[in-house]
Motif scaffolding. Sequence first.
Motif, PDB file in Angstrom:
ATOM      1  N   UNK A  81       0.798  -1.238   0.000  1.00 28.29           N
ATOM      2  CA  UNK A  81       0.000   0.000   0.000  1.00 28.29           C
ATOM      3  C   UNK A  81       0.827   1.282   0.000  1.00 28.29           C
ATOM      4  N   UNK A  82       2.077   1.187   0.484  1.00 30.42           N
ATOM      5  CA  UNK A  82       2.939   2.363   0.482  1.00 30.42           C
ATOM      6  C   UNK A  82       3.700   2.523  -0.836  1.00 30.42           C
ATOM      7  N   UNK A  83       3.491   1.587  -1.760  1.00 29.19           N
ATOM      8  CA  UNK A  83       4.166   1.654  -3.054  1.00 29.19           C
ATOM      9  C   UNK A  83       5.515   0.967  -3.088  1.00 29.19           C
ATOM     10  N   UNK A  84       5.903   0.319  -1.997  1.00 33.43           N
ATOM     11  CA  UNK A  84       7.213  -0.336  -1.940  1.00 33.43           C
ATOM     12  C   UNK A  84       7.160  -1.699  -2.627  1.00 33.43           C
ATOM     13  N   UNK A  85       8.267  -2.106  -3.275  1.00 27.76           N
ATOM     14  CA  UNK A  85       8.269  -3.393  -3.979  1.00 27.76           C
ATOM     15  C   UNK A  85       8.347  -4.584  -3.031  1.00 27.76           C
ATOM     16  N   UNK A  86       7.597  -5.620  -3.370  1.00 21.49           N
ATOM     17  CA  UNK A  86       7.568  -6.868  -2.605  1.00 21.49           C
ATOM     18  C   UNK A  86       7.805  -8.038  -3.545  1.00 21.49           C
ATOM     19  N   UNK A  87       8.555  -9.017  -3.099  1.00 27.39           N
ATOM     20  CA  UNK A  87       8.716 -10.285  -3.814  1.00 27.39           C
ATOM     21  C   UNK A  87       7.919 -11.352  -3.078  1.00 27.39           C
TER      22      UNK A  87
END
Length: 353
Positions: A81-87
């Motif tokens: 939700x904060x726009x940070x990338x997740x794998x």
Amino acid sequence: MSTVAPHLSVEKVAHSRLDELNGKVAFGKVFSDHMFVASYENGSWQEAKIVPYGRIEMAPSLSALHYGQAVFEGMKAYRNPAGEPLLFRPEANFQRINLSAERLCMPPISQEVFQEGLTELIRLDANWIPTGEGSLYIRPTYFASDEFIGLRPSESYKFFIISCPVGPYYSDPVKLIVTDKYVRACEGGTGAAKVAGNYAASLLADKEAKAQGYDNVIWLDAIHHKYIEECGTMNLAFVIDHVVVTPKLTGTILNGITRDSVLTLFRDMGVKVEERLVSIDEIAEAFDSGVLMEAFGMGTAATIAPISTINYQGRDLVLPSVSEYKYSRAVGEKLEDIKRAKCEDPYGWAVRV
């Protein structure tokens, strides 16, 4: 050229191609700015680098072209939700690519090479991760690079990672046809490994299925031509009288990471799950008796794909409207929320880059 970590160099593009994208892009046809490349030579991993996406030079005698030592993975990156990338579950992909490599007599990829290359690549191309419902599809690929004609394991290898922004692999409910003309794999073969040759062997059946108006095939076992194995693009599951039934791992089908995640979530949701032999006749009988409630596929590219039609022996089994698929919809929504860090993740599956 700058060095961001030991043994890993980074060459950035002068101008990003991201601004050239207009609207939706076809799955797997537009690639991000950079790629990660590493070499295995003289018994060790070396020359790890991130460079602008482009062609890889190869010799006509390249060992992988002649003897098929090539494996790959499919994985995705999302935004929280904060726009940070997740794998999603990168450790599982790392373990599986090395299991596939072992089956083809290829040396293991080191954890440092895989994880550091993957992490830095996604950080660099994080702006390519779509917002909203899309994701960044990631393709690690590993192949033999000896320039040699002769049947033996290669002594040198290339490993690269590329990525592409994607939407749904299947935009509509899937129509499948059962094939008993061809087989995908048999026990003792390479069916459980994600090797390139498995997919090459499936192309003719897939082509014939599409010519008949279906999206793909359902593979049956090689011995009895009776037990369901998987689809060409995903593992399969069926909801029979409120029980989720899926083919068990016998060494002939891929141990899907999405499959494992879905079964874990179902069990934790209190849904009964059975991993066992599933005959195509059992599915037809469940359909005829009205207890086949849902059929769906599970895969990184396909995510959770509802199946609307199964053709068996010339007869279309047309399932209930997918709008009534409460089990696969519920688990799919839960899985997507975990991937995007929209809910609690007790499994540690979503890894922030």
